[in-house]
Design a protein around this motif. Sequence first.
Motif, PDB file in Angstrom:
ATOM      1  N   PRO A 167      76.731  78.224 -26.635  1.00 14.82           N
ATOM      2  CA  PRO A 167      76.060  76.975 -26.241  1.00 14.82           C
ATOM      3  C   PRO A 167      76.053  76.818 -24.723  1.00 14.82           C
ATOM      4  CG  PRO A 167      77.689  76.585 -27.969  1.00 14.82           C
ATOM      5  CD  PRO A 167      77.898  77.991 -27.500  1.00 14.82           C
ATOM      6  N   LEU A 168      75.054  76.108 -24.220  1.00 16.56           N
ATOM      7  CA  LEU A 168      74.951  75.885 -22.777  1.00 16.56           C
ATOM      8  C   LEU A 168      75.820  74.719 -22.315  1.00 16.56           C
ATOM      9  CD1 LEU A 168      71.085  76.291 -22.326  1.00 16.56           C
ATOM     10  CD2 LEU A 168      72.861  77.967 -21.768  1.00 16.56           C
ATOM     11  N   HIS A 169      76.132  73.808 -23.223  1.00 12.17           N
ATOM     12  CA  HIS A 169      76.912  72.611 -22.896  1.00 12.17           C
ATOM     13  C   HIS A 169      76.218  71.771 -21.817  1.00 12.17           C
ATOM     14  CE1 HIS A 169      80.096  74.091 -25.422  1.00 12.17           C
ATOM     15  NE2 HIS A 169      80.204  75.194 -24.706  1.00 12.17           N
ATOM     16  N   LEU A 170      74.926  71.536 -22.011  1.00 14.84           N
ATOM     17  CA  LEU A 170      74.182  70.687 -21.085  1.00 14.84           C
ATOM     18  C   LEU A 170      74.525  69.218 -21.333  1.00 14.84           C
ATOM     19  CD1 LEU A 170      70.658  72.348 -21.392  1.00 14.84           C
ATOM     20  CD2 LEU A 170      72.294  72.664 -19.531  1.00 14.84           C
ATOM     21  N   THR A 171      74.608  68.450 -20.257  1.00 12.51           N
ATOM     22  CA  THR A 171      74.814  67.017 -20.381  1.00 12.51           C
ATOM     23  C   THR A 171      73.472  66.341 -20.673  1.00 12.51           C
ATOM     24  OG1 THR A 171      74.392  66.540 -18.054  1.00 12.51           O
ATOM     25  CG2 THR A 171      76.652  67.177 -18.654  1.00 12.51           C
ATOM     26  N   PRO A 172      73.482  65.101 -21.165  1.00 15.19           N
ATOM     27  CA  PRO A 172      72.214  64.390 -21.367  1.00 15.19           C
ATOM     28  C   PRO A 172      71.368  64.329 -20.090  1.00 15.19           C
ATOM     29  CG  PRO A 172      73.966  63.249 -22.510  1.00 15.19           C
ATOM     30  CD  PRO A 172      74.628  64.334 -21.705  1.00 15.19           C
ATOM     31  N   GLN A 173      72.006  64.132 -18.937  1.00 14.98           N
ATOM     32  CA  GLN A 173      71.258  64.094 -17.683  1.00 14.98           C
ATOM     33  C   GLN A 173      70.644  65.452 -17.370  1.00 14.98           C
ATOM     34  OE1 GLN A 173      70.624  61.341 -15.381  1.00 14.98           O
ATOM     35  NE2 GLN A 173      69.089  62.926 -14.987  1.00 14.98           N
ATOM     36  N   GLU A 174      71.377  66.513 -17.621  1.00 15.42           N
ATOM     37  CA  GLU A 174      70.840  67.855 -17.360  1.00 15.42           C
ATOM     38  C   GLU A 174      69.654  68.160 -18.273  1.00 15.42           C
ATOM     39  OE1 GLU A 174      74.700  70.334 -15.678  1.00 15.42           O
ATOM     40  OE2 GLU A 174      74.499  70.034 -17.853  1.00 15.42           O
ATOM     41  N   LYS A 175      69.723  67.717 -19.510  1.00 11.33           N
ATOM     42  CA  LYS A 175      68.590  67.907 -20.417  1.00 11.33           C
ATOM     43  C   LYS A 175      67.355  67.164 -19.906  1.00 11.33           C
ATOM     44  CE  LYS A 175      71.323  68.629 -24.628  1.00 11.33           C
ATOM     45  NZ  LYS A 175      71.612  68.129 -25.996  1.00 11.33           N
ATOM     46  N   GLN A 176      67.569  65.939 -19.447  1.00  3.60           N
ATOM     47  CA  GLN A 176      66.457  65.164 -18.891  1.00  3.60           C
ATOM     48  C   GLN A 176      65.892  65.829 -17.649  1.00  3.60           C
ATOM     49  OE1 GLN A 176      64.716  62.329 -20.031  1.00  3.60           O
ATOM     50  NE2 GLN A 176      63.432  63.176 -18.399  1.00  3.60           N
ATOM     51  N   ASP A 177      66.764  66.387 -16.817  1.00  7.22           N
ATOM     52  CA  ASP A 177      66.317  67.057 -15.600  1.00  7.22           C
ATOM     53  C   ASP A 177      65.483  68.296 -15.934  1.00  7.22           C
ATOM     54  OD1 ASP A 177      67.660  65.154 -14.125  1.00  7.22           O
ATOM     55  OD2 ASP A 177      69.396  66.427 -13.706  1.00  7.22           O
ATOM     56  N   LEU A 178      65.897  69.045 -16.942  1.00  4.17           N
ATOM     57  CA  LEU A 178      65.107  70.209 -17.351  1.00  4.17           C
ATOM     58  C   LEU A 178      63.728  69.786 -17.848  1.00  4.17           C
ATOM     59  CD1 LEU A 178      67.545  72.618 -19.243  1.00  4.17           C
ATOM     60  CD2 LEU A 178      66.108  73.185 -17.270  1.00  4.17           C
ATOM     61  N   GLU A 179      63.688  68.711 -18.605  1.00  6.12           N
ATOM     62  CA  GLU A 179      62.399  68.231 -19.100  1.00  6.12           C
ATOM     63  C   GLU A 179      61.520  67.754 -17.946  1.00  6.12           C
ATOM     64  OE1 GLU A 179      60.536  65.288 -22.536  1.00  6.12           O
ATOM     65  OE2 GLU A 179      62.701  65.505 -22.347  1.00  6.12           O
ATOM     66  N   SER A 180      62.115  67.118 -16.955  1.00  2.00           N
ATOM     67  CA  SER A 180      61.350  66.694 -15.774  1.00  2.00           C
ATOM     68  C   SER A 180      60.755  67.894 -15.060  1.00  2.00           C
ATOM     69  CB  SER A 180      62.251  65.912 -14.818  1.00  2.00           C
ATOM     70  OG  SER A 180      62.686  64.707 -15.401  1.00  2.00           O
ATOM     71  N   PHE A 181      61.541  68.964 -14.939  1.00  2.00           N
ATOM     72  CA  PHE A 181      61.038  70.191 -14.323  1.00  2.00           C
ATOM     73  C   PHE A 181      59.858  70.753 -15.112  1.00  2.00           C
ATOM     74  CE2 PHE A 181      61.272  74.812 -15.064  1.00  2.00           C
ATOM     75  CZ  PHE A 181      60.722  75.250 -13.869  1.00  2.00           C
ATOM     76  N   LEU A 182      59.976  70.823 -16.431  1.00  2.00           N
ATOM     77  CA  LEU A 182      58.902  71.370 -17.257  1.00  2.00           C
ATOM     78  C   LEU A 182      57.639  70.525 -17.145  1.00  2.00           C
ATOM     79  CD1 LEU A 182      60.997  72.374 -20.386  1.00  2.00           C
ATOM     80  CD2 LEU A 182      59.979  73.919 -18.697  1.00  2.00           C
ATOM     81  N   ASN A 183      57.804  69.211 -17.071  1.00  2.00           N
ATOM     82  CA  ASN A 183      56.639  68.340 -16.878  1.00  2.00           C
ATOM     83  C   ASN A 183      55.960  68.586 -15.537  1.00  2.00           C
ATOM     84  OD1 ASN A 183      56.194  66.500 -19.188  1.00  2.00           O
ATOM     85  ND2 ASN A 183      58.302  65.890 -18.808  1.00  2.00           N
ATOM     86  N   ALA A 184      56.747  68.992 -14.539  1.00  2.00           N
ATOM     87  CA  ALA A 184      56.197  69.242 -13.202  1.00  2.00           C
ATOM     88  C   ALA A 184      55.382  70.521 -13.137  1.00  2.00           C
ATOM     89  CB  ALA A 184      57.329  69.296 -12.177  1.00  2.00           C
ATOM     90  N   LEU A 185      55.305  71.273 -14.238  1.00  2.00           N
ATOM     91  CA  LEU A 185      54.479  72.482 -14.288  1.00  2.00           C
ATOM     92  C   LEU A 185      53.071  72.199 -14.797  1.00  2.00           C
ATOM     93  CD1 LEU A 185      57.065  75.041 -15.737  1.00  2.00           C
ATOM     94  CD2 LEU A 185      56.160  74.956 -13.414  1.00  2.00           C
TER      95      LEU A 185
END
Length: 202
Positions: A167-185
């Motif tokens: 598992p990556l052990h991502l925090t809720p904030q890190e998950k949101q940050d990844l989604e923000s990055f993907l939206n920026a594409l």
Amino acid sequence: MARLNQSPTYRAAFQRAYGQPPSSRTLAQALSAFERSLETNESPLDDWRLNDNEQAVSESAKRGFALFSGKAGCQRCHFGPDFNSAEFRNIGLYDGQALADSGRAAVTGQAADLGRFKIGSLRNIALTAPYMHNGMFRTLAQVIDYYDEPDKVVPNARNRDPFMAQPLHLTPQEKQDLESFLNALTDKRFAMVGRAPAPKGR
């Protein structure tokens, strides 16, 4: 061609675009037009990275890019200008039972290819739900949750690539940050920028 011509929606769309119902020629034109739309550097992320425009993306998206390149390990498979590669990978969506699409093995006949699928581009990913080869995830958040803890979603996956073993052990904030990055594409040329609504069906 029979399936396309049985759909009033596709018949109307082809008529508007090409002045005729779907045919092998117009289907090739439509596919080519779609593929050309993927060749872009007109997203907010590009504006930030290529033009040094710090205002182009949010701080969340910047943190997401760092996670994408580091802790989350996404760049193992998604790299280069289109965030993809020519490889086939088994990310654990094959168990031989409920998830029985054998992927590349259906072409090669090799057991090592069971569950391997071509890595796709992440360009405009926010607009292309549902996700994965079988459409099993309706949102980017679900995709990120899967990569964070794949065994929790598909506990009996076969031949899953070793890099997804832990598992990556991502925090809720890190998950949101990844989604923000993907939206920026998302390409600025598209009218619907940002997170796409989940479709009602596949």
